[in-house]
Design an enzyme around this catalytic site. Structure first.
Site, mmCIF file in Angstrom:
data_model
loop_
_atom_site.group_PDB
_atom_site.id
_atom_site.type_symbol
_atom_site.label_atom_id
_atom_site.label_comp_id
_atom_site.label_asym_id
_atom_site.label_seq_id
_atom_site.Cartn_x
_atom_site.Cartn_y
_atom_site.Cartn_z
ATOM 1 N N LYS A 1 1.284 -2.913 7.349
ATOM 2 C CA LYS A 1 2.396 -3.326 8.222
ATOM 3 C C LYS A 1 3.056 -2.106 8.862
ATOM 4 O O LYS A 1 3.327 -2.087 10.062
ATOM 5 C CB LYS A 1 3.448 -4.132 7.435
ATOM 6 N N ARG B 1 10.696 -12.320 3.928
ATOM 7 C CA ARG B 1 9.840 -12.172 2.756
ATOM 8 C C ARG B 1 9.993 -13.330 1.781
ATOM 9 O O ARG B 1 9.331 -13.358 0.752
ATOM 10 C CB ARG B 1 10.266 -10.891 2.045
ATOM 11 N N ARG C 1 -1.828 6.179 -0.953
ATOM 12 C CA ARG C 1 -0.870 6.467 0.130
ATOM 13 C C ARG C 1 -0.047 7.727 -0.159
ATOM 14 O O ARG C 1 0.430 7.951 -1.262
ATOM 15 C CB ARG C 1 0.088 5.295 0.320
ATOM 16 N N ARG D 1 5.353 7.410 -2.867
ATOM 17 C CA ARG D 1 6.518 6.535 -2.976
ATOM 18 C C ARG D 1 6.729 6.114 -4.426
ATOM 19 O O ARG D 1 5.753 5.859 -5.140
ATOM 20 C CB ARG D 1 6.292 5.295 -2.097
ATOM 21 N N ARG E 1 4.710 -5.835 -7.532
ATOM 22 C CA ARG E 1 4.952 -6.055 -6.096
ATOM 23 C C ARG E 1 3.962 -7.078 -5.542
ATOM 24 O O ARG E 1 4.324 -7.942 -4.747
ATOM 25 C CB ARG E 1 4.804 -4.726 -5.334
#
Ligand code: AP5
Length: 257
Positions: A26, A101, A149, A182, A193
């Protein structure tokens, strides 16, 4: 190409909602949309992380919740989203990255958009209904994307040690800053998550599917291919909006010639 982009940055786009699980791309694709259409990216995750960094009341409330990979309560989200959507740069449209969400957030957004149209009259790009793009990615690929990431704390550029590594290990290509991981990309948080997405965000896709507004895109492809699919969806959506809002209902293709 430059002329094409100039045309796109003058167009009313309306709200673009990117829906997809953590790691679907996203944020990556939002930046491509910003570049082509000149509308802002509104990432509720980034807004919350900014509140945490500034230690605001909202940030203090959200910090522990996000660290556990859970969703921040709906009531806390509405205030920051309202404030951001009322900023002048949202007038031609915006990309929503991470909002709505929950089904409740989706209902709230519809009510907010209707009220905005009523308040602003025909001048507003919000007359263009939202286009909702669902990014579909295989579960194993999501895990690779999240654990790999890295991001630059200075310029925000995203990397992935598997698919898009920096030129020099752990350093940003643009400004040389040391890349960071992160907090919620730790393996023990990622599963929470993804579970929150399944239980709380999957109903959002159903909500928009029932309204015939959901367009699914295969996001399990190289980044450029995903971007091309998304641009195609947004361009078609804009043409339909332009046709419907044109008094003479002249087909968009004829008006551009
Ligand atoms: P948020 O910041 O929104 O995170 P997320 O939804 O979990 O999504 P991510 O940012 O992890 O992934 P992404 O889809 O943007 O993927 P990316 O482009 O980075 O939310 C964080 C937290 O905030 C939530 O858990 C919640 O607590 C809270 N929150 C936020 N919004 C909320 C709301 N509305 N209500 C309640 N709580 C809320 O890509 C990932 C990696 O993959 C990158 O390394 C990238 O380089 C790579 N990649 C991307 N595309 C490709 C591709 N095509 N091929 C190969 N690699 C790719």
């Amino acid at each position: 190409m430059a002329t094409e982009t100039a045309n796109e940055t003058a167009r009313n786009i309306g709200p673009v909602i990117l829906l997809g699980p953590p790691g679907a791309g996203k944020g990556t694709q939002s930046k491509q949309i910003v570049g082509r259409y000149g509308i802002p990216q509104i990432s509720t995750g980034d807004l919350l992380r900014d509140h945490i960094a500034r230690r605001t009341e909202l940030g203090l409330a959200a910090d522990g919740i996000m660290a556990r990979g859970e969703l921040v309560p709906d009531d806390l989200m509405y205030g920051i989203v309202t404030t951001r959507l009322r900023e002048p740069d949202c007038r031609r449209g915006y990309v929503l990255d991470g909002f709505p969400r929950t089904a409740a957030q989706a209902g709230w957004l519809d009510a907010f958009l209707q009220k905005t149209v009523f308040d602003n009259g025909s001048e507003s790009a919000d007359r263009c209904p939202p286009v909702v793009i669902q990014l579909l990615v295989d579960y194993t690929q999501l895990l690779l994307r999240l654990t790999g990431r890295r991001s630059c704390p200075t310029c925000g550029r995203l990397y992935n040690i598997h698919s898009q590594p920096p030129l020099v290990d752990e350093l940003c290509d643009v400004d040389g800053s040391k890349l960071v991981i992160r907090d919620d990309d730790r393996e023990e948080v990622i599963s929470g998550r993804l579970a929150a997405y399944e239980t709380q965000t999957t109903p959002v896709a159903s909500y928009y599917r029932e309204q015939r507004r959901l367009v699914a895109v295969n996001a399990d492809r190289p980044m450029d291919e995903v971007t091309a699919q998304i641009f195609g969806v947004i361009d078609r959506h804009c043409e339909e909006c332009e046709e419907q809002s044109s008094p003479a209902r002249v087909p968009a293709a004829e008006r551009r010639s």
